[in-house]
Motif scaffolding. Structure first.
Motif, PDB file in Angstrom:
ATOM      1  N   CYS A 117      -2.152 -27.416  -8.578  1.00  0.00           N
ATOM      2  CA  CYS A 117      -3.066 -27.640  -7.450  1.00  0.00           C
ATOM      3  C   CYS A 117      -2.306 -28.414  -6.372  1.00  0.00           C
ATOM      4  CB  CYS A 117      -4.299 -28.423  -7.904  1.00  0.00           C
ATOM      5  SG  CYS A 117      -5.388 -28.890  -6.542  1.00  0.00           S
ATOM      6  N   ALA A 118      -2.313 -27.883  -5.157  1.00  0.00           N
ATOM      7  CA  ALA A 118      -1.549 -28.489  -4.053  1.00  0.00           C
ATOM      8  C   ALA A 118      -2.382 -29.458  -3.214  1.00  0.00           C
ATOM      9  CB  ALA A 118      -0.951 -27.392  -3.170  1.00  0.00           C
ATOM     10  N   GLY A 119      -3.505 -29.938  -3.790  1.00  0.00           N
ATOM     11  CA  GLY A 119      -4.308 -30.936  -3.069  1.00  0.00           C
ATOM     12  C   GLY A 119      -5.197 -30.294  -2.031  1.00  0.00           C
ATOM     13  N   GLN A 120      -5.447 -31.040  -0.993  1.00  0.00           N
ATOM     14  CA  GLN A 120      -6.315 -30.534   0.081  1.00  0.00           C
ATOM     15  C   GLN A 120      -5.724 -29.281   0.721  1.00  0.00           C
ATOM     16  OE1 GLN A 120      -9.332 -31.676   1.391  1.00  0.00           O
ATOM     17  NE2 GLN A 120      -9.163 -29.808   2.624  1.00  0.00           N
ATOM     18  N   ASP A 121      -6.560 -28.262   0.913  1.00  0.00           N
ATOM     19  CA  ASP A 121      -6.135 -27.085   1.683  1.00  0.00           C
ATOM     20  C   ASP A 121      -6.047 -27.515   3.141  1.00  0.00           C
ATOM     21  OD1 ASP A 121      -6.043 -24.765   3.270  1.00  0.00           O
ATOM     22  OD2 ASP A 121      -7.044 -23.582   1.713  1.00  0.00           O
ATOM     23  N   LEU A 122      -4.815 -27.643   3.608  1.00  0.00           N
ATOM     24  CA  LEU A 122      -4.610 -28.197   4.952  1.00  0.00           C
ATOM     25  C   LEU A 122      -5.050 -27.220   6.034  1.00  0.00           C
ATOM     26  CD1 LEU A 122      -1.191 -29.964   4.264  1.00  0.00           C
ATOM     27  CD2 LEU A 122      -3.470 -30.998   4.351  1.00  0.00           C
ATOM     28  N   GLY A 123      -4.960 -25.922   5.744  1.00  0.00           N
ATOM     29  CA  GLY A 123      -5.447 -24.918   6.703  1.00  0.00           C
ATOM     30  C   GLY A 123      -6.957 -25.004   6.846  1.00  0.00           C
ATOM     31  N   PRO A 140      -2.397 -42.628  -0.332  1.00  0.00           N
ATOM     32  CA  PRO A 140      -2.926 -41.916  -1.499  1.00  0.00           C
ATOM     33  C   PRO A 140      -4.456 -41.989  -1.602  1.00  0.00           C
ATOM     34  CG  PRO A 140      -1.121 -43.355  -2.131  1.00  0.00           C
ATOM     35  CD  PRO A 140      -1.436 -43.680  -0.711  1.00  0.00           C
ATOM     36  N   ASP A 141      -5.037 -40.904  -2.091  1.00  0.00           N
ATOM     37  CA  ASP A 141      -6.462 -40.911  -2.445  1.00  0.00           C
ATOM     38  C   ASP A 141      -6.606 -40.268  -3.816  1.00  0.00           C
ATOM     39  OD1 ASP A 141      -6.621 -38.073  -2.057  1.00  0.00           O
ATOM     40  OD2 ASP A 141      -7.012 -38.344   0.076  1.00  0.00           O
ATOM     41  N   SER A 142      -7.815 -39.916  -4.191  1.00  0.00           N
ATOM     42  CA  SER A 142      -8.082 -39.296  -5.503  1.00  0.00           C
ATOM     43  C   SER A 142      -7.569 -40.157  -6.657  1.00  0.00           C
ATOM     44  CB  SER A 142      -7.455 -37.889  -5.578  1.00  0.00           C
ATOM     45  OG  SER A 142      -7.849 -37.124  -4.473  1.00  0.00           O
ATOM     46  N   GLY A 157      -0.614 -34.205  -3.918  1.00  0.00           N
ATOM     47  CA  GLY A 157      -1.756 -34.828  -3.237  1.00  0.00           C
ATOM     48  C   GLY A 157      -2.937 -34.993  -4.181  1.00  0.00           C
ATOM     49  N   ALA A 158      -4.108 -34.526  -3.733  1.00  0.00           N
ATOM     50  CA  ALA A 158      -5.295 -34.632  -4.582  1.00  0.00           C
ATOM     51  C   ALA A 158      -5.111 -33.839  -5.878  1.00  0.00           C
ATOM     52  CB  ALA A 158      -6.522 -34.141  -3.824  1.00  0.00           C
ATOM     53  N   GLY A 159      -4.219 -32.860  -5.868  1.00  0.00           N
ATOM     54  CA  GLY A 159      -3.921 -32.104  -7.097  1.00  0.00           C
ATOM     55  C   GLY A 159      -3.198 -32.981  -8.105  1.00  0.00           C
TER      56      GLY A 159
HETATM   57  C1  LHQ Z   1      -0.836 -24.632   1.010  1.00  0.00           C
HETATM   58  C2  LHQ Z   1      -0.903 -25.948   0.528  1.00  0.00           C
HETATM   59  C3  LHQ Z   1      -1.937 -26.781   0.985  1.00  0.00           C
HETATM   60  C4  LHQ Z   1      -2.668 -25.024   2.306  1.00  0.00           C
HETATM   61  C5  LHQ Z   1       0.781 -24.988  -0.390  1.00  0.00           C
HETATM   62  N1  LHQ Z   1      -2.786 -26.290   1.885  1.00  0.00           N
HETATM   63  N2  LHQ Z   1      -1.716 -24.188   1.898  1.00  0.00           N
HETATM   64  C6  LHQ Z   1      -6.194 -34.658   2.505  1.00  0.00           C
HETATM   65  C7  LHQ Z   1      -6.684 -34.549   3.834  1.00  0.00           C
HETATM   66  C8  LHQ Z   1      -7.781 -35.232   4.270  1.00  0.00           C
HETATM   67  C9  LHQ Z   1      -8.528 -36.018   3.653  1.00  0.00           C
HETATM   68  C10 LHQ Z   1      -8.427 -36.452   2.385  1.00  0.00           C
HETATM   69  O1  LHQ Z   1      -7.571 -36.120   1.434  1.00  0.00           O
HETATM   70  C11 LHQ Z   1      -6.569 -35.296   1.439  1.00  0.00           C
HETATM   71  C12 LHQ Z   1      -5.989 -35.201   0.131  1.00  0.00           C
HETATM   72  C13 LHQ Z   1      -4.684 -34.515  -0.061  1.00  0.00           C
HETATM   73  O2  LHQ Z   1      -4.539 -33.760  -1.007  1.00  0.00           O
HETATM   74  S1  LHQ Z   1      -3.435 -34.829   1.049  1.00  0.00           S
HETATM   75  C14 LHQ Z   1      -2.106 -33.830   0.487  1.00  0.00           C
HETATM   76  C15 LHQ Z   1      -2.306 -32.374   0.828  1.00  0.00           C
HETATM   77  N3  LHQ Z   1      -1.295 -31.571   0.194  1.00  0.00           N
HETATM   78  C16 LHQ Z   1      -0.060 -31.450   0.690  1.00  0.00           C
HETATM   79  O3  LHQ Z   1       0.314 -32.011   1.683  1.00  0.00           O
HETATM   80  C17 LHQ Z   1       0.875 -30.536  -0.086  1.00  0.00           C
HETATM   81  C18 LHQ Z   1       1.406 -29.433   0.788  1.00  0.00           C
HETATM   82  N4  LHQ Z   1       2.206 -28.531   0.003  1.00  0.00           N
HETATM   83  C19 LHQ Z   1       3.490 -28.776  -0.340  1.00  0.00           C
HETATM   84  O4  LHQ Z   1       4.059 -29.815  -0.058  1.00  0.00           O
HETATM   85  C20 LHQ Z   1       4.201 -27.702  -1.110  1.00  0.00           C
HETATM   86  O5  LHQ Z   1       3.535 -26.489  -0.887  1.00  0.00           O
HETATM   87  C21 LHQ Z   1       4.286 -27.989  -2.627  1.00  0.00           C
HETATM   88  C22 LHQ Z   1       5.230 -29.175  -2.873  1.00  0.00           C
HETATM   89  C23 LHQ Z   1       2.910 -28.289  -3.222  1.00  0.00           C
HETATM   90  C24 LHQ Z   1       4.850 -26.729  -3.346  1.00  0.00           C
HETATM   91  O6  LHQ Z   1       5.998 -26.289  -2.699  1.00  0.00           O
HETATM   92  P1  LHQ Z   1       6.568 -24.816  -2.975  1.00  0.00           P
HETATM   93  O7  LHQ Z   1       6.580 -24.560  -4.446  1.00  0.00           O
HETATM   94  O8  LHQ Z   1       7.857 -24.727  -2.240  1.00  0.00           O
HETATM   95  O9  LHQ Z   1       5.474 -23.811  -2.388  1.00  0.00           O
HETATM   96  P2  LHQ Z   1       5.212 -23.419  -0.844  1.00  0.00           P
HETATM   97  O10 LHQ Z   1       5.296 -24.640  -0.002  1.00  0.00           O
HETATM   98  O11 LHQ Z   1       6.084 -22.266  -0.482  1.00  0.00           O
HETATM   99  O12 LHQ Z   1       3.669 -22.977  -0.908  1.00  0.00           O
HETATM  100  C25 LHQ Z   1       3.274 -21.661  -1.320  1.00  0.00           C
HETATM  101  C26 LHQ Z   1       2.130 -21.235  -0.438  1.00  0.00           C
HETATM  102  O13 LHQ Z   1       1.024 -22.128  -0.629  1.00  0.00           O
HETATM  103  C27 LHQ Z   1       2.492 -21.304   1.051  1.00  0.00           C
HETATM  104  O14 LHQ Z   1       1.788 -20.293   1.713  1.00  0.00           O
HETATM  105  P3  LHQ Z   1       2.577 -18.950   2.175  1.00  0.00           P
HETATM  106  O15 LHQ Z   1       1.531 -18.145   2.878  1.00  0.00           O
HETATM  107  O16 LHQ Z   1       3.708 -19.383   3.037  1.00  0.00           O
HETATM  108  O17 LHQ Z   1       3.042 -18.315   0.894  1.00  0.00           O
HETATM  109  C28 LHQ Z   1       1.903 -22.653   1.448  1.00  0.00           C
HETATM  110  O18 LHQ Z   1       1.612 -22.736   2.823  1.00  0.00           O
HETATM  111  C29 LHQ Z   1       0.642 -22.692   0.624  1.00  0.00           C
HETATM  112  N5  LHQ Z   1       0.211 -24.071   0.411  1.00  0.00           N
HETATM  113  N6  LHQ Z   1       0.108 -26.134  -0.328  1.00  0.00           N
HETATM  114  N7  LHQ Z   1      -2.076 -28.047   0.552  1.00  0.00           N
END
Ligand code: LHQ
Length: 266
Positions: free
Chosen positions: A62-68, A147-149, A116-118
């Motif tokens: 789980c990659a946490g919050q869907d940022l899109g 950090p949250d969650s 993240g939340a994941g």
């Molecule tokens: C994603 C995501 C994602 C959308 C991968 N969203 N599409 C947040 C906001 C507000 C209020 C409260 O709380 C929160 C809580 C949180 O969870 S904050 C943290 C949010 N999560 C992130 O910042 C993690 C973002 N993702 C990453 O850093 C990487 O994707 C990780 C390290 C998880 C995995 O890396 P890779 O294995 O290299 O995969 P990738 O980056 O190539 O991702 C694969 C696909 O998944 C890609 O889409 P695409 O169309 O290019 O294949 C990503 O855009 C999508 N994806 N995480 N969070």
């Protein structure tokens, strides 16, 4: 409630919840947060569910919050602002809280990235088994958040303040193999063996003394906020409850009769 973002299964007394948005590494949208809450309530109530497994479909946990989804929602809000506090109170906080209070063993089967939340979901589980190569990442600081969650709660308890703070602010990914000696995961399996290895562990736990497992979780949840005398007193109260279960009687009888116990979770 039928689910569009989750798969659930109850078999052999194991309730498996699979995050199912693989195209975004199972990142949370609001729908998924609502469905996870519903599924956990069901798993808590259902006496047939005696062990829970959380995992992800496809290559991520789980990659946490869907940022899109977050960006799209912000675009719809007046002024473009979302209350993050309100968002957390509605989404991740009740999930993490339920994972901790649910008195059955909960396993995170970390098949791929947990960020993240994941990561918060994984840390809120009682046991973590990871696939070799799966990466754990705080991720929050990468988008300039704290950090949250309950990541700020669980991470220092698991690995100590200095390492926890370092992981949080550097956002460095921790491969499962490195997470193991840190104490962040219980065991690492080759990716193609993770599901069957976790299944074996979960089925075994699901046929254990569920009430005693639940009371053990309750005691350890409290342990960090008590002194030793309070802990002793709390244990005595919980043992009073455990001692009255059918499983306790069965366990003692089985021992004395030199046979394997048949626990029913009652
Ligand atoms: C994603 C995501 C994602 C959308 C991968 N969203 N599409 C947040 C906001 C507000 C209020 C409260 O709380 C929160 C809580 C949180 O969870 S904050 C943290 C949010 N999560 C992130 O910042 C993690 C973002 N993702 C990453 O850093 C990487 O994707 C990780 C390290 C998880 C995995 O890396 P890779 O294995 O290299 O995969 P990738 O980056 O190539 O991702 C694969 C696909 O998944 C890609 O889409 P695409 O169309 O290019 O294949 C990503 O855009 C999508 N994806 N995480 N969070």
């Amino acid at each position: 409630m039928s689910y569009t973002t989750l798969l659930t299964d109850l078999s052999d007394n194991v309730f498996t919840l699979t995050f199912n948005r693989p195209e975004v590494l199972n990142a949370f949208n609001d729908q998924m947060a609502e469905e996870v809450q519903d599924a956990l309530k069901k798993a808590e109530r259902d006496e047939a569910a005696r062990c829970l497994v959380l995992t992800g479909a496809g290559k991520g946990f789980c990659a946490g919050q869907d940022l899109g989804a977050m960006r799209d929602r912000a675009a719809q809000e007046q002024g473009g602002d979302i209350s993050f506090r309100a968002h957390l109170l509605k989404t991740y906080n009740p999930i993490v809280s339920k994972l901790r209070s649910l008195e059955k063993p909960v396993i995170a089967q970390i098949n791929g990235a947990a960020a993240g939340a994941g990561l918060g979901m994984a840390l809120a589980c009682d046991l973590r088994y990871a696939a070799a190569g799966a990466k754990l990442r705080a991720a929050f600081s990468g988008i300039a958040l704290a950090p949250d969650s309950a990541v700020s709660f669980h991470l220092p308890r698991l690995i100590g303040h200095a390492r926890a703070y370092e992981l949080a602010i550097t956002n460095q990914p921790i491969p499962a193999e490195e997470a193991l000696p840190l104490g962040l995961v219980n065991q690492v399996f080759p990716a193609d063996q993770l599901a069957s290895a976790v299944r074996e562990i979960a089925v075994k736990l699901a046929h254990g003394p569920t009430k005693a497992f639940g009371l053990t979780k309750r005691a350890m949840n409290k342990a960090f906020s008590m002194n030793v005398d309070e802990a002793l007193d709390y244990e005595a109260n919980l043992q009073e409850t455990a001692g009255r279960t059918a499983d306790h009687k069965e366990g003692v009888a089985a021992f004395l009769e030199k046979r394997a116990p048949k626990f029913t979770g009652k």
